[in-house]
Design a protein around this motif. Structure first.
Motif, short mmCIF file in Angstrom:
data_model
loop_
_atom_site.label_atom_id
_atom_site.label_comp_id
_atom_site.label_asym_id
_atom_site.label_seq_id
_atom_site.Cartn_x
_atom_site.Cartn_y
_atom_site.Cartn_z
N ILE A 109 0.97 -1.17 -0.07
CA ILE A 109 0.00 0.03 -0.15
C ILE A 109 0.99 1.19 0.13
N VAL A 110 0.78 1.98 -0.94
CA VAL A 110 1.65 3.19 -1.00
C VAL A 110 0.97 4.42 -1.11
N HIS A 111 0.93 5.28 -0.22
CA HIS A 111 0.15 6.54 -0.13
C HIS A 111 0.53 7.54 -0.72
N ALA A 112 0.61 7.52 -2.02
CA ALA A 112 1.13 8.64 -2.98
C ALA A 112 0.24 9.02 -4.02
N VAL A 113 -1.03 8.77 -3.60
CA VAL A 113 -2.29 9.12 -5.08
C VAL A 113 -2.47 10.55 -4.79
N ARG A 170 4.71 7.13 -10.00
CA ARG A 170 3.59 6.69 -10.65
C ARG A 170 3.79 5.73 -11.79
N ARG A 171 4.72 6.12 -12.64
CA ARG A 171 5.18 5.31 -13.92
C ARG A 171 5.62 4.02 -13.34
N ILE A 172 6.47 3.94 -12.35
CA ILE A 172 7.17 2.65 -11.63
C ILE A 172 6.03 1.75 -11.14
N LEU A 173 5.29 2.53 -10.37
CA LEU A 173 4.05 1.68 -9.85
C LEU A 173 3.40 0.88 -10.68
N GLU A 174 2.77 1.78 -11.68
CA GLU A 174 1.95 1.14 -12.62
C GLU A 174 2.77 -0.07 -13.71
N LEU A 175 4.12 0.18 -13.94
CA LEU A 175 4.92 -0.84 -14.48
C LEU A 175 4.80 -2.19 -13.77
N ALA A 193 -6.51 2.06 -5.61
CA ALA A 193 -7.75 1.48 -4.84
C ALA A 193 -8.09 2.32 -3.88
N ASN A 194 -9.30 1.94 -3.41
CA ASN A 194 -10.03 2.86 -2.29
C ASN A 194 -9.70 1.85 -1.15
N VAL A 198 -5.23 4.94 -2.70
CA VAL A 198 -3.65 4.59 -2.48
C VAL A 198 -3.34 3.72 -3.81
N TYR A 199 -1.97 3.19 -4.23
CA TYR A 199 -1.59 2.47 -4.93
C TYR A 199 -1.48 1.09 -4.29
N TYR A 200 -2.16 0.20 -4.70
CA TYR A 200 -2.19 -1.20 -4.32
C TYR A 200 -1.77 -2.30 -4.97
N GLN A 201 -0.99 -3.26 -4.38
CA GLN A 201 -0.57 -4.65 -5.15
C GLN A 201 -0.75 -5.64 -4.26
#
Length: 70
Positions: free
Chosen positions: A28-32, A42-47, A53-54, A61-64
């Motif tokens: 969980i990355v709190h950078a949105v 953002r580019r790295i997280l998406e790659l 996600a909510n 947050v960014y979630y994986q």
């Protein structure tokens, strides 16, 4: 930038999870909603397969989720 340390930390936590036989890691990355977002992050997280996600506690947050077999 923060994206470099994030990738190193992810490798450390993956190694720890493997050693401890932990099967699932939730990232969980709190950078949105940062006031000054880092476009590289953002580019790295998406790659890396992160999605926006909510989170019920923290909002967007960014979630994986990684599931590993031990």
């Amino acid at each position: 930038g923060g994206e470099g340390i994030l990738l190193k930390l992810m490798n450390v936590f993956r190694s720890f999870a493997r050693d401890q036989k932990i099967e699932k890691i939730e990232w969980i990355v709190h950078a949105v909603d940062c006031p000054r977002p880092n476009p590289k992050l953002r580019r790295i997280l998406e790659l890396k397969g992160f999605i926006i996600a909510n989170d019920p506690v923290d909002g967007l947050v960014y979630y994986q989720q990684e599931v590993r077999s031990c």
